[in-house]
Design an enzyme around this catalytic site. Structure first.
Site, PDB file in Angstrom:
ATOM      1  N   GLU A 144       3.864   4.083   6.281  1.00 53.03           N
ATOM      2  CA  GLU A 144       2.659   3.259   6.143  1.00 53.03           C
ATOM      3  C   GLU A 144       1.649   3.984   5.246  1.00 53.03           C
ATOM      4  OE1 GLU A 144       1.172   0.690   6.029  1.00 53.03           O
ATOM      5  OE2 GLU A 144       0.966  -0.404   7.881  1.00 53.03           O
ATOM      6  N   ASP A 145       0.796   3.207   4.582  1.00 53.86           N
ATOM      7  CA  ASP A 145      -0.277   3.836   3.819  1.00 53.86           C
ATOM      8  C   ASP A 145      -1.393   4.321   4.742  1.00 53.86           C
ATOM      9  OD1 ASP A 145      -1.039   1.243   4.501  1.00 53.86           O
ATOM     10  OD2 ASP A 145      -1.860   0.739   2.540  1.00 53.86           O
ATOM     11  N   LYS A 165      -7.144   6.481  10.619  1.00 50.28           N
ATOM     12  CA  LYS A 165      -8.564   6.475  11.003  1.00 50.28           C
ATOM     13  C   LYS A 165      -8.634   6.451  12.532  1.00 50.28           C
ATOM     14  CE  LYS A 165     -10.252   3.743   7.072  1.00 50.28           C
ATOM     15  NZ  LYS A 165     -10.663   2.365   6.693  1.00 50.28           N
ATOM     16  N   ASP A 171      -5.548  -0.451  -2.165  1.00 48.94           N
ATOM     17  CA  ASP A 171      -6.353  -1.279  -3.070  1.00 48.94           C
ATOM     18  C   ASP A 171      -7.671  -1.725  -2.453  1.00 48.94           C
ATOM     19  OD1 ASP A 171      -5.205  -3.096  -1.155  1.00 48.94           O
ATOM     20  OD2 ASP A 171      -5.794  -4.730  -2.496  1.00 48.94           O
ATOM     21  N   ASP A 217      -5.191   1.801  10.602  1.00 48.81           N
ATOM     22  CA  ASP A 217      -6.624   1.564  10.783  1.00 48.81           C
ATOM     23  C   ASP A 217      -6.845   1.141  12.240  1.00 48.81           C
ATOM     24  OD1 ASP A 217      -9.292   0.964  10.241  1.00 48.81           O
ATOM     25  OD2 ASP A 217      -8.855  -0.949   9.302  1.00 48.81           O
ATOM     26  N   PHE A 228     -14.008   2.868   4.265  1.00 47.77           N
ATOM     27  CA  PHE A 228     -13.015   2.237   3.403  1.00 47.77           C
ATOM     28  C   PHE A 228     -12.619   3.172   2.252  1.00 47.77           C
ATOM     29  CE2 PHE A 228     -11.461  -0.718   0.165  1.00 47.77           C
ATOM     30  CZ  PHE A 228     -10.574  -1.451   0.940  1.00 47.77           C
ATOM     31  N   VAL A 229     -11.311   3.277   2.014  1.00 47.72           N
ATOM     32  CA  VAL A 229     -10.816   4.129   0.930  1.00 47.72           C
ATOM     33  C   VAL A 229      -9.899   3.333  -0.009  1.00 47.72           C
ATOM     34  CG1 VAL A 229     -10.956   6.348   2.152  1.00 47.72           C
ATOM     35  CG2 VAL A 229      -8.922   4.925   2.441  1.00 47.72           C
ATOM     36  N   GLY A 277       0.778  -1.249   0.000  1.00 42.76           N
ATOM     37  CA  GLY A 277       0.000   0.000   0.000  1.00 42.76           C
ATOM     38  C   GLY A 277       0.802   1.287   0.000  1.00 42.76           C
ATOM     39  N   ARG A 290      -5.180   0.631  -6.996  1.00 40.49           N
ATOM     40  CA  ARG A 290      -3.918   1.204  -6.497  1.00 40.49           C
ATOM     41  C   ARG A 290      -3.397   2.327  -7.390  1.00 40.49           C
ATOM     42  NH1 ARG A 290      -2.033  -2.113  -2.392  1.00 40.49           N
ATOM     43  NH2 ARG A 290      -2.310  -4.338  -2.697  1.00 40.49           N
TER      44      ARG A 290
END
Ligand code: 5GP
Length: 176
Positions: free
Chosen positions: A100-101, A132, A160, A104, A153-154, A46, A166
Site C-alpha cells: 500500500e502507499d 498515519k 497524488d 490513513d 496530507f502528503v 498510489g 505522483r
C-alpha cells in the site's frame, strides 16, 4: 515549496531517505520470506512507485500482481471500497504481501483484507510506505512500515492530489 491545484506543499521526505528505507525493507522481507516465494499484491494507483522500487531490491524469488480498489478523491478518503480489479493470481496457499502507499483511516484495508482471506492464502502481511497512526479509525494490523507520519496530507512518490504530483521523487506535505 511547490504548488499543485493552488495548494502549497513543502518538502517532507527526501528521495535519499525513501531509497534507504525501501532498501532496508526489501532486505528485511528478503530475510523473512527466504524460500517462501511470496506473492506481492500492489494496490494501484498510489503504490506503483513504492512497489516497483521495493520489488527491484528483493533478493529472493517473488511474484507481483497489481490490483485496483477504491478511488481516493480530493483530500479525504471517500470510504466507498470498490471490488478488487485485476487479481490474476490464485492466492490460495500462497504467502501474500499487500503493498500500500499509505494507511490513513484504515478503511480500505479493513474492508479488503477479509475478502482476500476468503481465498485462504497461507499468510497475509501488509507493507505500507506511509502510515498515519493518528488517523487510524479501523483496526488494521500493519507488518512493515517505512514511515509513520502525522495526520497531514502528503503527495509525491506515487501519491497524488487530484491526479497530480505522483511523479515527484520526494514526498511533500501540505503547508498549513
Ligand atoms: P484509508 O482507507 O486508509 O483511509 O485510505 C487509504 C487511501 O487513501 C490511500 O491508499 C491513499 O490513496 C489515500 N490517502 C490517504 N491519505 C493520503 C494522503 O495524505 N495523501 C494522498 N495523496 N493520499 C492519501
Amino acid at each position: 515549496m511547490i504548488t499543485i491545484h493552488n495548494k502549497n506543499f513543502v518538502p517532507y521526505i527526501s528521495e535519499d531517505e525513501i531509497k534507504k528505507k525501501v532498501k532496508n525493507l526489501a532486505e528485511q522481507i528478503s530475510k523473512d520470506y527466504d524460500g517462501m516465494k511470496p506473492l506481492f499484491i500492489a494496490i494501484l494507483n498510489g503504490a506503483f512507485m513504492f512497489a516497483s522500487d521495493l520489488f527491484k531490491e528483493l533478493e529472493i524469488e517473488a511474484e507481483i500482481s497489481f490490483i485496483k480498489l477504491a478511488s481516493y478523491k480530493g483530500m479525504k478518503s471517500t470510504g466507498q471500497v470498490l471490488t478488487a480489479i485485476g487479481l490474476d493470481f490464485d492466492i490460495n496457499d500462497r504467502h501474500v504481501i499487500i503493498i500500500e502507499d499509505i494507511v490513513d483511516t484504515g478503511k480500505t484495508l479493513h474492508s479488503f483484507l477479509p475478502q482476500l482471506r476468503h481465498s485462504q492464502p497461507k499468510s497475509i502481511k501488509l507493507a505500507t510506505l506511509l502510515h498515519k497512526p493518528e488517523a487510524l479509525l479501523f483496526p488494521v494490523e500493519i507488518d512493515y512500515v517505512c514511515f509513520a507520519i502525522p495526520d497531514k496530507f502528503v503527495v509525491g512518490y506515487g501519491l497524488d492530489f487530484d491526479n497530480l504530483g505522483r511523479n515527484l521523487k520526494e514526498i511533500y506535505q501540505i503547508e498549513e
